[in-house]
Design a protein around this motif. Structure first.
Motif, PDB file in Angstrom:
ATOM      1  N   ASP A   1      -5.876 -12.122   8.716  1.00  0.00           N
ATOM      2  CA  ASP A   1      -6.943 -11.682   9.629  1.00  0.00           C
ATOM      3  C   ASP A   1      -6.468 -10.541  10.517  1.00  0.00           C
ATOM      4  N   ALA A   2      -5.241 -10.635  11.002  1.00  0.00           N
ATOM      5  CA  ALA A   2      -4.694  -9.574  11.842  1.00  0.00           C
ATOM      6  C   ALA A   2      -4.529  -8.283  11.044  1.00  0.00           C
ATOM      7  N   LEU A   3      -4.033  -8.408   9.828  1.00  0.00           N
ATOM      8  CA  LEU A   3      -3.818  -7.226   8.996  1.00  0.00           C
ATOM      9  C   LEU A   3      -5.124  -6.613   8.517  1.00  0.00           C
ATOM     10  N   ALA A   4      -6.182  -7.395   8.474  1.00  0.00           N
ATOM     11  CA  ALA A   4      -7.489  -6.889   8.052  1.00  0.00           C
ATOM     12  C   ALA A   4      -8.087  -5.929   9.078  1.00  0.00           C
ATOM     13  N   THR A   5      -7.465  -5.812  10.240  1.00  0.00           N
ATOM     14  CA  THR A   5      -7.936  -4.855  11.244  1.00  0.00           C
ATOM     15  C   THR A   5      -7.256  -3.495  11.084  1.00  0.00           C
ATOM     16  N   VAL A   6      -6.334  -3.410  10.145  1.00  0.00           N
ATOM     17  CA  VAL A   6      -5.593  -2.160   9.922  1.00  0.00           C
ATOM     18  C   VAL A   6      -6.298  -1.363   8.825  1.00  0.00           C
TER      19      VAL A   6
ATOM     20  N   GLY B   1     -10.742   3.531   2.217  1.00  0.00           N
ATOM     21  CA  GLY B   1     -11.913   3.419   3.078  1.00  0.00           C
ATOM     22  C   GLY B   1     -12.179   1.998   3.547  1.00  0.00           C
ATOM     23  N   THR B   2     -11.250   1.107   3.302  1.00  0.00           N
ATOM     24  CA  THR B   2     -11.372  -0.280   3.747  1.00  0.00           C
ATOM     25  C   THR B   2     -10.116  -0.616   4.551  1.00  0.00           C
ATOM     26  N   ASP B   3      -9.790  -1.891   4.682  1.00  0.00           N
ATOM     27  CA  ASP B   3      -8.576  -2.283   5.394  1.00  0.00           C
ATOM     28  C   ASP B   3      -7.465  -2.566   4.386  1.00  0.00           C
ATOM     29  N   ILE B   4      -6.237  -2.732   4.878  1.00  0.00           N
ATOM     30  CA  ILE B   4      -5.109  -2.899   3.958  1.00  0.00           C
ATOM     31  C   ILE B   4      -5.154  -4.214   3.181  1.00  0.00           C
ATOM     32  N   VAL B   5      -5.797  -5.229   3.750  1.00  0.00           N
ATOM     33  CA  VAL B   5      -5.949  -6.492   3.015  1.00  0.00           C
ATOM     34  C   VAL B   5      -6.995  -6.318   1.922  1.00  0.00           C
ATOM     35  N   GLY B   6      -8.148  -5.763   2.292  1.00  0.00           N
ATOM     36  CA  GLY B   6      -9.214  -5.526   1.324  1.00  0.00           C
ATOM     37  C   GLY B   6      -8.804  -4.581   0.209  1.00  0.00           C
ATOM     38  N   ALA B   7      -7.890  -3.669   0.517  1.00  0.00           N
ATOM     39  CA  ALA B   7      -7.409  -2.715  -0.484  1.00  0.00           C
ATOM     40  C   ALA B   7      -6.353  -3.321  -1.400  1.00  0.00           C
TER      41      ALA B   7
ATOM     42  N   LEU C   1       6.342 -10.363   4.555  1.00  0.00           N
ATOM     43  CA  LEU C   1       5.273  -9.957   3.656  1.00  0.00           C
ATOM     44  C   LEU C   1       5.607  -8.598   3.091  1.00  0.00           C
ATOM     45  N   SER C   2       4.868  -8.216   2.096  1.00  0.00           N
ATOM     46  CA  SER C   2       5.029  -6.893   1.502  1.00  0.00           C
ATOM     47  C   SER C   2       3.742  -6.113   1.691  1.00  0.00           C
ATOM     48  N   ILE C   3       3.896  -4.835   2.000  1.00  0.00           N
ATOM     49  CA  ILE C   3       2.766  -3.920   2.053  1.00  0.00           C
ATOM     50  C   ILE C   3       3.076  -2.809   1.068  1.00  0.00           C
ATOM     51  N   GLU C   4       2.264  -2.730   0.032  1.00  0.00           N
ATOM     52  CA  GLU C   4       2.489  -1.751  -1.020  1.00  0.00           C
ATOM     53  C   GLU C   4       1.723  -0.474  -0.707  1.00  0.00           C
ATOM     54  N   VAL C   5       2.441   0.642  -0.689  1.00  0.00           N
ATOM     55  CA  VAL C   5       1.853   1.938  -0.378  1.00  0.00           C
ATOM     56  C   VAL C   5       2.124   2.886  -1.537  1.00  0.00           C
ATOM     57  N   ASP C   6       1.101   3.579  -1.975  1.00  0.00           N
ATOM     58  CA  ASP C   6       1.260   4.581  -3.014  1.00  0.00           C
ATOM     59  C   ASP C   6       2.181   5.675  -2.482  1.00  0.00           C
ATOM     60  N   PRO C   7       3.285   5.951  -3.151  1.00  0.00           N
ATOM     61  CA  PRO C   7       4.215   6.965  -2.660  1.00  0.00           C
ATOM     62  C   PRO C   7       3.564   8.324  -2.409  1.00  0.00           C
ATOM     63  N   ALA C   8       2.522   8.640  -3.142  1.00  0.00           N
ATOM     64  CA  ALA C   8       1.850   9.927  -2.961  1.00  0.00           C
ATOM     65  C   ALA C   8       1.146  10.023  -1.609  1.00  0.00           C
ATOM     66  N   THR C   9       0.745   8.874  -1.045  1.00  0.00           N
ATOM     67  CA  THR C   9       0.037   8.890   0.239  1.00  0.00           C
ATOM     68  C   THR C   9       0.914   8.450   1.402  1.00  0.00           C
TER      69      THR C   9
ATOM     70  N   SER D   1      -0.716   1.387  13.788  1.00  0.00           N
ATOM     71  CA  SER D   1      -1.837   0.474  14.011  1.00  0.00           C
ATOM     72  C   SER D   1      -1.484  -0.937  13.563  1.00  0.00           C
ATOM     73  N   LEU D   2      -0.782  -1.043  12.464  1.00  0.00           N
ATOM     74  CA  LEU D   2      -0.330  -2.342  11.964  1.00  0.00           C
ATOM     75  C   LEU D   2       0.569  -3.034  12.982  1.00  0.00           C
ATOM     76  N   GLN D   3       1.521  -2.299  13.520  1.00  0.00           N
ATOM     77  CA  GLN D   3       2.444  -2.861  14.508  1.00  0.00           C
ATOM     78  C   GLN D   3       1.685  -3.336  15.747  1.00  0.00           C
ATOM     79  N   GLN D   4       0.768  -2.528  16.241  1.00  0.00           N
ATOM     80  CA  GLN D   4      -0.007  -2.893  17.429  1.00  0.00           C
ATOM     81  C   GLN D   4      -0.881  -4.101  17.158  1.00  0.00           C
ATOM     82  N   SER D   5      -1.498  -4.161  15.986  1.00  0.00           N
ATOM     83  CA  SER D   5      -2.341  -5.293  15.621  1.00  0.00           C
ATOM     84  C   SER D   5      -1.529  -6.576  15.577  1.00  0.00           C
ATOM     85  N   ARG D   6      -0.364  -6.493  14.987  1.00  0.00           N
ATOM     86  CA  ARG D   6       0.509  -7.678  14.896  1.00  0.00           C
ATOM     87  C   ARG D   6       0.887  -8.177  16.274  1.00  0.00           C
ATOM     88  N   GLN D   7       1.285  -7.268  17.129  1.00  0.00           N
ATOM     89  CA  GLN D   7       1.701  -7.660  18.469  1.00  0.00           C
ATOM     90  C   GLN D   7       0.541  -8.250  19.266  1.00  0.00           C
ATOM     91  N   LYS D   8      -0.618  -7.652  19.174  1.00  0.00           N
ATOM     92  CA  LYS D   8      -1.784  -8.136  19.904  1.00  0.00           C
ATOM     93  C   LYS D   8      -2.203  -9.513  19.395  1.00  0.00           C
TER      94      LYS D   8
END
Length: 73
Positions: free
Chosen positions: A11-16, A22-28, A43-51, A61-68
């Motif tokens: 839920d916290a990560l879904a705010t990132v 065009g969605t959040d990192i969980v939805g993506a 956890l793992s967050i997979e990011v396309d190296p091109a982006t 934003s992820l860090q701030q969301s986690r802390q909040k």
């Protein structure tokens, strides 16, 4: 220490936002392997190296969301 469930983490990560999809990192589908053990979360967050170079603001934003969400402001 409050009990944290996987759903709380997701839920916290879904705010990132994910600007590439065009969605959040969980939805993506970028988040996987959420594990909670002894008060630690991994956890793992997979990011396309091109982006990856464009993702600095999203990672901040992820860090701030986690802390909040976890009361660590």
């Amino acid at each position: 220490m409050p009990t944290i469930a996987e759903r709380d983490i997701l839920d916290a990560l879904a705010t990132v936002p994910d600007s590439a999809s065009g969605t959040d990192i969980v939805g993506a589908g970028m988040v996987s392997g959420v594990r909670i053990q002894g008060g630690h979360v991994t956890l793992s967050i997979e990011v396309d190296p091109a982006t990856a170079p464009k993702r600095g603001a999203e990672l901040e934003s992820l860090q701030q969301s986690r802390q909040k969400r976890l009361g660590m402001e």
